[in-house]
Design an enzyme around this catalytic site. Structure first.
Site, mmCIF file in Angstrom:
data_model
loop_
_atom_site.group_PDB
_atom_site.id
_atom_site.type_symbol
_atom_site.label_atom_id
_atom_site.label_comp_id
_atom_site.label_asym_id
_atom_site.label_seq_id
_atom_site.Cartn_x
_atom_site.Cartn_y
_atom_site.Cartn_z
ATOM 1 N N LYS A 177 -109.589 -50.610 50.761
ATOM 2 C CA LYS A 177 -108.242 -50.198 51.177
ATOM 3 C C LYS A 177 -107.277 -50.104 49.996
ATOM 4 C CE LYS A 177 -108.559 -51.854 55.937
ATOM 5 N NZ LYS A 177 -107.994 -52.741 56.977
ATOM 6 N N LYS A 221 -119.319 -45.139 59.458
ATOM 7 C CA LYS A 221 -118.957 -45.781 60.714
ATOM 8 C C LYS A 221 -117.862 -45.000 61.435
ATOM 9 C CE LYS A 221 -116.970 -50.101 62.449
ATOM 10 N NZ LYS A 221 -116.294 -51.354 62.079
ATOM 11 N N LYS A 229 -111.140 -45.363 63.791
ATOM 12 C CA LYS A 229 -109.902 -44.793 64.308
ATOM 13 C C LYS A 229 -109.048 -44.184 63.200
ATOM 14 C CE LYS A 229 -108.800 -49.399 65.279
ATOM 15 N NZ LYS A 229 -108.163 -50.396 66.133
#
Length: 331
Positions: A111, A192, A195
């Site tokens: 991130k 994966k 969202k």
């Protein structure tokens, strides 16, 4: 009964991957365990959020928990920020965490990559997660494979605290499902389902309308062979679809392979879409009946009251162990 704790962030749409990898597990476990299922909204604000959208996402996720089958009579459902002990315990866990071990967390590195600046909370996310879990004397944490590293750190922090201060924490065990722990993107089956995927066609949201859902499944990436066979290494796309189809219908992957032997991907995807729509329809109907209701508020109020009572006792134990405050307080 042993205790289970788990939580999901209310950031964006809840995907089929979230459901299969987490929420479906929660439903299956609640008859045999003392369960705490949390909407971890404090974790969500480690990255920027629109406040009005966040509030709606929190409510949506709580309603989806229940619509998916989590029973508030059997499980404690609550919102993280409505239990202040989580923040209090997180600070104490930060005080025994080392910067080096936090910087090694894969999710932090992912991130933080390419950003000029990141929030300090992104680095200290794992101690908050540890606090979430340890406050309830948790024995088992059901998580996806991507959270395993954080759970290992939680165990390390619990053992470190017990050794340094007082033996008050249960050392939690990780539970990762053998099947369905990692549902992949429909457009890039090597990644994966997420969202946060910039391509909305890559994910199935639990609240997708039937037409949208059907279109996404029919446009899912497969391969040129046209053979319905489970082979994740060489056929990741069709293997991912087989996993989803099997989990939602209860039909084994082997039986699905036999059913579609000699038939093409068109037949497979069309019938799979019908099955997924049928599986999600009851959940969607219950969600829309619940999401704006007083019933949902009553459930969350009761969950917060129960969670506060348990978590506050552990915080007092932690403070006593570390010598905080003017005098030892009753836990």
């Amino acid at each position: 009964m042993k205790t289970i704790f788990s939580g999901i962030q209310p950031s964006g749409s809840v995907t089929l991957g979230n459901y299969i990898g987490a929420i479906k597990q929660f439903v299956e476990l609640q008859d045999d365990y003392n369960c705490y299922f949390c909407i971890v909204d404090q974790h969500a604000i480690t990255v920027p959020q629109d406040r009005l959208q966040l509030r709606q996402n929190i409510r949506n996720l709580a309603a989806l928990y229940i619509a998916a089958g989590i029973d508030p009579e059997k499980s404690t459902i609550f919102i993280q920020s409505e239990v202040p002990a989580h923040s209090q315990a997180a600070w104490m866990m930060q005080c025994i965490s080392y910067i080096g071990e936090l910087e090694r967390m894969t999710q932090f590195k992912d991130k933080a990559a390419g950003r000029e600046a990141v929030s300090a909370s992104l680095l200290t996310y794992p101690p908050l997660m540890a606090a979430d879990i340890l406050l309830y004397g948790t024995d088992i944490v059901p998580v996806g494979e991507d959270q395993k590293q954080h759970l290992e750190l939680t165990r390390d922090l619990a053992q470190r605290f017990n050794k340094k201060y007082n033996d008050i924490f249960t050392i939690p065990e990780v539970r990762i499902p053998r099947v369905g722990a990692r549902i992949m993107s429909l457009q890039d089956p090597t990644r994966k389902m997420s969202k946060s995927d910039p391509n909305p066609k890559g994910l199935i949201a639990l609240l997708d309308e039937p037409k949208v859902l059907t279109k996404k499944i029919k446009s899912a990436v497969t391969d040129s062979e046209g053979i319905v066979k489970f082979d994740p290494a060489n056929k990741p796309g069709i293997s991912n679809l087989l996993s989803i189809y099997s989990i939602l219908t209860g039909i084994s992957i082997g039986d699905l392979e036999k059913k579609y032997e000699g038939r093409g991907y068109g037949d497979f995807k069309g019938e799979m879409a019908e099955a997924v729509v049928a599986a999600l329809q009851p959940l969607q109907e219950r969600f829309y009946a619940l999401v704006d209701s007083q019933e949902l508020d009553d459930i969350l109020d009761a969950g917060a009251a129960k969670a506060n009572a348990v978590a506050n006792k552990m915080v007092r134990k932690m403070e006593n162990a570390m010598g905080l405050g003017r005098k030892q307080r009753k836990a």
